[in-house]
Motif scaffolding. Structure first.
Motif, short mmCIF file in Angstrom:
data_model
loop_
_atom_site.label_atom_id
_atom_site.label_comp_id
_atom_site.label_asym_id
_atom_site.label_seq_id
_atom_site.Cartn_x
_atom_site.Cartn_y
_atom_site.Cartn_z
N ALA A 221 0.82 -1.21 0.00
CA ALA A 221 0.00 0.00 0.00
C ALA A 221 0.85 1.26 0.00
CB ALA A 221 -0.93 0.00 1.20
N ALA A 222 0.40 2.28 -0.73
CA ALA A 222 1.09 3.56 -0.77
C ALA A 222 0.65 4.47 0.37
CB ALA A 222 0.82 4.25 -2.11
N CYS A 223 -0.50 4.21 0.96
CA CYS A 223 -1.04 5.01 2.06
C CYS A 223 -0.87 4.23 3.37
CB CYS A 223 -2.51 5.32 1.82
SG CYS A 223 -2.78 6.36 0.36
N PRO A 224 -0.82 4.93 4.51
CA PRO A 224 -0.61 4.25 5.79
C PRO A 224 -1.65 3.17 6.07
CG PRO A 224 -0.39 6.63 6.04
CD PRO A 224 -0.92 6.40 4.66
N VAL A 225 -1.18 2.03 6.59
CA VAL A 225 -2.06 0.90 6.92
C VAL A 225 -1.97 0.62 8.42
CG1 VAL A 225 -2.49 -1.56 6.58
CG2 VAL A 225 -1.79 -0.13 4.63
N TYR A 226 -3.12 0.64 9.08
CA TYR A 226 -3.22 0.30 10.50
C TYR A 226 -4.11 -0.93 10.63
CZ TYR A 226 -1.44 4.99 11.61
OH TYR A 226 -0.67 6.13 11.71
N ILE A 227 -3.66 -1.92 11.40
CA ILE A 227 -4.43 -3.14 11.61
C ILE A 227 -5.05 -3.09 13.00
CG2 ILE A 227 -4.37 -5.66 11.68
CD1 ILE A 227 -1.89 -5.55 9.91
N ASP A 228 -6.33 -3.42 13.08
CA ASP A 228 -7.05 -3.45 14.35
C ASP A 228 -7.28 -4.90 14.75
OD1 ASP A 228 -8.63 -3.05 16.56
OD2 ASP A 228 -10.38 -2.36 15.44
N PHE A 229 -6.59 -5.34 15.81
CA PHE A 229 -6.77 -6.69 16.32
C PHE A 229 -7.77 -6.74 17.47
CE2 PHE A 229 -2.40 -7.25 14.50
CZ PHE A 229 -2.72 -8.25 13.60
N GLY A 230 -8.42 -5.63 17.76
CA GLY A 230 -9.40 -5.61 18.84
C GLY A 230 -8.84 -5.19 20.17
N ASP A 231 -7.57 -4.74 20.20
CA ASP A 231 -6.95 -4.27 21.43
C ASP A 231 -7.09 -2.75 21.53
OD1 ASP A 231 -5.96 -6.88 22.12
OD2 ASP A 231 -4.42 -6.61 20.60
N ASP A 232 -6.43 -2.18 22.53
CA ASP A 232 -6.51 -0.73 22.71
C ASP A 232 -5.45 0.01 21.90
OD1 ASP A 232 -4.25 -1.39 24.11
OD2 ASP A 232 -4.88 -0.53 26.02
N HIS A 233 -4.74 -0.70 21.03
CA HIS A 233 -3.78 -0.06 20.14
C HIS A 233 -3.98 -0.59 18.72
CE1 HIS A 233 -1.65 -3.76 21.51
NE2 HIS A 233 -1.37 -3.84 20.23
#
Length: 291
Positions: A221-233
């Motif tokens: 990906a050329a744009c920032p990728v954030y993964i959500d695993f269900g935690d607080d981060h």
């Protein structure tokens, strides 16, 4: 969709509701059954935005973290192409919240269309294939300048605990070679325990990781990728330094939600670091728990 126009006003679905699509003007009907997430659907036709995906509870929960006027914002290109972003912040950052799989072509098209975009990916379905290993010092710190880390993976337990080479030693021992962080791949191997205190002091959320059977489009990906695993981060995919070491950076959801509303560029999110510490047991590994 979460919103339709009813008598000219954006409204959430209600039993028996009828309205119009804010994007194309077509008739919409409210779907409010006991077993479905309440939503609006186009009456008798496909969704006017081919990028739109059916919402999950996870998807809707992310949208609900933002003010209503930030959700489902229509964008019209010069050539007339129209799409609805999941979220558009007051500063112009687009957030696309993605649960289902995506092709390279569609990801590229969305990034080209929106430009100032950040991805949030639902990682709960592959959390058992995603290992987060030892912490790393801030790549801009003094200690990081002399270190090249060995790539960690599940089978390589030593590297997963933190193994590295020193650039200064490579330059000393191999003066005939062009040794720098981008080229050093050999030499005397050191262990993280030798420099643990210095690394912890320079820690800014970076870790080594291994993603078994990755969804490769997000690695490109050329744009920032954030993964959500269900935690607080959130887990942000990055390259660490000139060595092109894949790494992740842990960003608290609270900080993400603050920054995305005040920063003007997606790449500036979480660039100002506020320490949240390492594990109370002194461990530098992070457990990715189920939501």
């Amino acid at each position: 969709m979460q919103y339709a126009l009813v008598d000219g006003e954006r409204m959430q679905p209600f039993s028996g509701g009828r309205g119009a699509c804010p994007t194309c003007g077509a008739a919409m009907v409210a779907k409010c059954g006991p077993r479905v997430l309440h939503h609006w659907a186009h009456a008798g036709r496909r969704n006017c935005d081919p990028w739109w995906e059916n919402e999950t509870e996870w998807h809707r929960a992310w949208k609900n973290l933002f003010p209503e006027d930030c959700r489902e914002v229509s964008h019209v290109a010069i050539d007339g192409e129209v799409h609805r972003s999941d979220i558009k912040t007051p500063t112009g950052i687009i957030i696309e919240v993605q649960h289902s799989a995506m092709s390279d072509d569609e990801r590229y098209s969305r990034e080209a269309f929106y430009g100032n975009l950040v991805w949030i990916i639902d990682g709960r379905g592959f959390r058992h294939n995603f290992d987060i290993f030892h912490l790393l010092p801030d790549p801009g710190s003094n200690i990081a300048r002399d270190i090249v880390w060995e790539k960690a993976s599940r089978p390589m337990r030593g590297a997963a605990a933190g193994l590295f080479f020193r650039v200064s030693e490579g330059q000393r021992d191999y003066p005939e070679k062009d040794i720098n962080k981008a080229t050093l791949r050999f030499g005397l191997i050191h262990s993280l325990h030798e420099i643990r205190t210095e690394v912890e002091q320079a820690y800014r959320g970076h870790h080594q990781y291994d993603w078994v059977r990755p969804r490769r489009t997000w690695l490109d990906a050329a744009c920032p990728v954030y993964i959500d695993f269900g935690d607080d981060h959130l887990v942000k995919l990055e390259l660490y330094d000139e060595s092109n070491l894949p790494c992740v950076r842990l960003v608290s959801k609270r900080k993400f939600l603050h920054d995305v509303m005040v920063e003007k560029q997606a790449g500036d999110i979480a660039t100002r670091f506020y320490p949240f510490g390492v594990g109370n047991d002194g461990s530098d590994s992070v457990a990715v728990s189920a939501p």
